[in-house]
Design a protein around this motif. Structure first.
Motif, PDB file in Angstrom:
ATOM      1  N   LYS A  82      47.803 -31.400  22.368  1.00 23.01           N
ATOM      2  CA  LYS A  82      46.582 -31.291  23.157  1.00 23.01           C
ATOM      3  C   LYS A  82      45.744 -30.136  22.631  1.00 23.01           C
ATOM      4  CE  LYS A  82      48.667 -33.102  27.348  1.00 23.01           C
ATOM      5  NZ  LYS A  82      49.018 -32.851  28.732  1.00 23.01           N
ATOM      6  N   PHE A  83      44.453 -30.183  22.957  1.00 20.29           N
ATOM      7  CA  PHE A  83      43.575 -29.083  22.588  1.00 20.29           C
ATOM      8  C   PHE A  83      43.796 -27.919  23.544  1.00 20.29           C
ATOM      9  CE2 PHE A  83      41.319 -32.592  20.538  1.00 20.29           C
ATOM     10  CZ  PHE A  83      41.092 -32.033  19.291  1.00 20.29           C
ATOM     11  N   THR A  84      43.694 -26.714  23.012  1.00 22.66           N
ATOM     12  CA  THR A  84      43.973 -25.524  23.816  1.00 22.66           C
ATOM     13  C   THR A  84      42.852 -25.168  24.778  1.00 22.66           C
ATOM     14  OG1 THR A  84      43.119 -24.051  22.104  1.00 22.66           O
ATOM     15  CG2 THR A  84      45.496 -24.549  22.062  1.00 22.66           C
ATOM     16  N   GLY A  85      41.659 -25.731  24.579  1.00 19.56           N
ATOM     17  CA  GLY A  85      40.576 -25.530  25.537  1.00 19.56           C
ATOM     18  C   GLY A  85      39.546 -24.482  25.165  1.00 19.56           C
ATOM     19  N   ASN A  86      39.791 -23.675  24.162  1.00 22.09           N
ATOM     20  CA  ASN A  86      38.820 -22.665  23.762  1.00 22.09           C
ATOM     21  C   ASN A  86      37.988 -23.180  22.597  1.00 22.09           C
ATOM     22  OD1 ASN A  86      39.743 -20.743  25.640  1.00 22.09           O
ATOM     23  ND2 ASN A  86      41.385 -20.161  24.253  1.00 22.09           N
ATOM     24  N   LEU A  87      36.688 -22.861  22.614  1.00 19.91           N
ATOM     25  CA  LEU A  87      35.786 -23.236  21.534  1.00 19.91           C
ATOM     26  C   LEU A  87      35.409 -22.005  20.727  1.00 19.91           C
ATOM     27  CD1 LEU A  87      33.301 -25.613  23.382  1.00 19.91           C
ATOM     28  CD2 LEU A  87      35.303 -26.226  22.033  1.00 19.91           C
ATOM     29  N   TYR A  88      35.248 -22.196  19.443  1.00 12.89           N
ATOM     30  CA  TYR A  88      34.883 -21.105  18.536  1.00 12.89           C
ATOM     31  C   TYR A  88      33.740 -21.567  17.644  1.00 12.89           C
ATOM     32  CZ  TYR A  88      39.425 -19.648  20.186  1.00 12.89           C
ATOM     33  OH  TYR A  88      40.480 -19.329  20.995  1.00 12.89           O
ATOM     34  N   ARG A  89      32.868 -20.638  17.301  1.00 15.80           N
ATOM     35  CA  ARG A  89      31.712 -20.965  16.459  1.00 15.80           C
ATOM     36  C   ARG A  89      32.067 -21.007  14.974  1.00 15.80           C
ATOM     37  NH1 ARG A  89      26.402 -20.647  17.752  1.00 15.80           N
ATOM     38  NH2 ARG A  89      26.076 -20.900  19.972  1.00 15.80           N
ATOM     39  N   SER A  90      33.047 -20.208  14.570  1.00 13.03           N
ATOM     40  CA  SER A  90      33.439 -20.183  13.159  1.00 13.03           C
ATOM     41  C   SER A  90      34.923 -19.840  13.044  1.00 13.03           C
ATOM     42  CB  SER A  90      32.615 -19.152  12.383  1.00 13.03           C
ATOM     43  OG  SER A  90      33.065 -17.844  12.670  1.00 13.03           O
ATOM     44  N   LEU A  91      35.450 -20.014  11.855  1.00 11.37           N
ATOM     45  CA  LEU A  91      36.857 -19.654  11.606  1.00 11.37           C
ATOM     46  C   LEU A  91      37.105 -18.174  11.861  1.00 11.37           C
ATOM     47  CD1 LEU A  91      37.784 -21.671   8.391  1.00 11.37           C
ATOM     48  CD2 LEU A  91      38.711 -21.982  10.684  1.00 11.37           C
ATOM     49  N   PHE A  92      36.094 -17.353  11.611  1.00 15.23           N
ATOM     50  CA  PHE A  92      36.234 -15.904  11.797  1.00 15.23           C
ATOM     51  C   PHE A  92      36.378 -15.529  13.267  1.00 15.23           C
ATOM     52  CE2 PHE A  92      33.680 -16.435   7.894  1.00 15.23           C
ATOM     53  CZ  PHE A  92      34.625 -15.957   6.992  1.00 15.23           C
ATOM     54  N   ASP A  93      35.930 -16.404  14.164  1.00 13.82           N
ATOM     55  CA  ASP A  93      36.017 -16.136  15.603  1.00 13.82           C
ATOM     56  C   ASP A  93      37.381 -16.486  16.199  1.00 13.82           C
ATOM     57  OD1 ASP A  93      33.359 -15.311  15.616  1.00 13.82           O
ATOM     58  OD2 ASP A  93      32.620 -17.321  16.099  1.00 13.82           O
TER      59      ASP A  93
END
Length: 121
Positions: A82-93
């Motif tokens: 499952k997806f963990t639920g957090n969104l990130y804008r870039s790999l660095f985030d």
């Protein structure tokens, strides 16, 4: 129905790219199912329109170029699938340590489990 008009401007761009897909049906689907702030998983296009996952991502990138959606990254838990639920804008985030909210498993190397999804603007 109002949302549909947002995606209508993508139809000519998709046709211009000469995708071997029903561009109007995809535009109608996106407009009727997604509103501002919602997430679009390319796999939905892959399943519903029987197109390759590469084509699904290509369609979504046309939507990015048109300013209708933005790319986000979401982490997929390899343990519970499952997806963990957090969104990130870039790999660095993406933090070095992420715990899955579903199974409480620590996702090792979370950047390796990042999946590109799209957020409607």
């Amino acid at each position: 129905m109002m949302q549909s008009s947002i995606f209508v401007k993508v139809a000519p761009l998709l046709k211009e790219k000469k995708f071997n897909i029903d561009c109007d049906a995809i535009v109608d689907f996106l407009g009727n199912h997604y509103q501002t702030g919602q997430l679009i998983y390319p796999d939905v296009l892959h399943r519903n329109f029987k197109i390759s996952i590469v084509e699904a991502y290509d369609v979504m990138e046309v939507c990015v170029d048109a300013g209708l959606v933005e790319q986000c990254l979401e982490i997929y838990c390899p343990r519970c699938q499952k997806f963990t639920g957090n969104l990130y804008r870039s790999l660095f985030d993406i933090p070095e340590e992420i715990n899955c909210v579903h199974c409480d498993n620590e996702v090792e190397e979370p950047k390796e489990h990042a999946v590109i999804i799209y957020k409607v603007l």
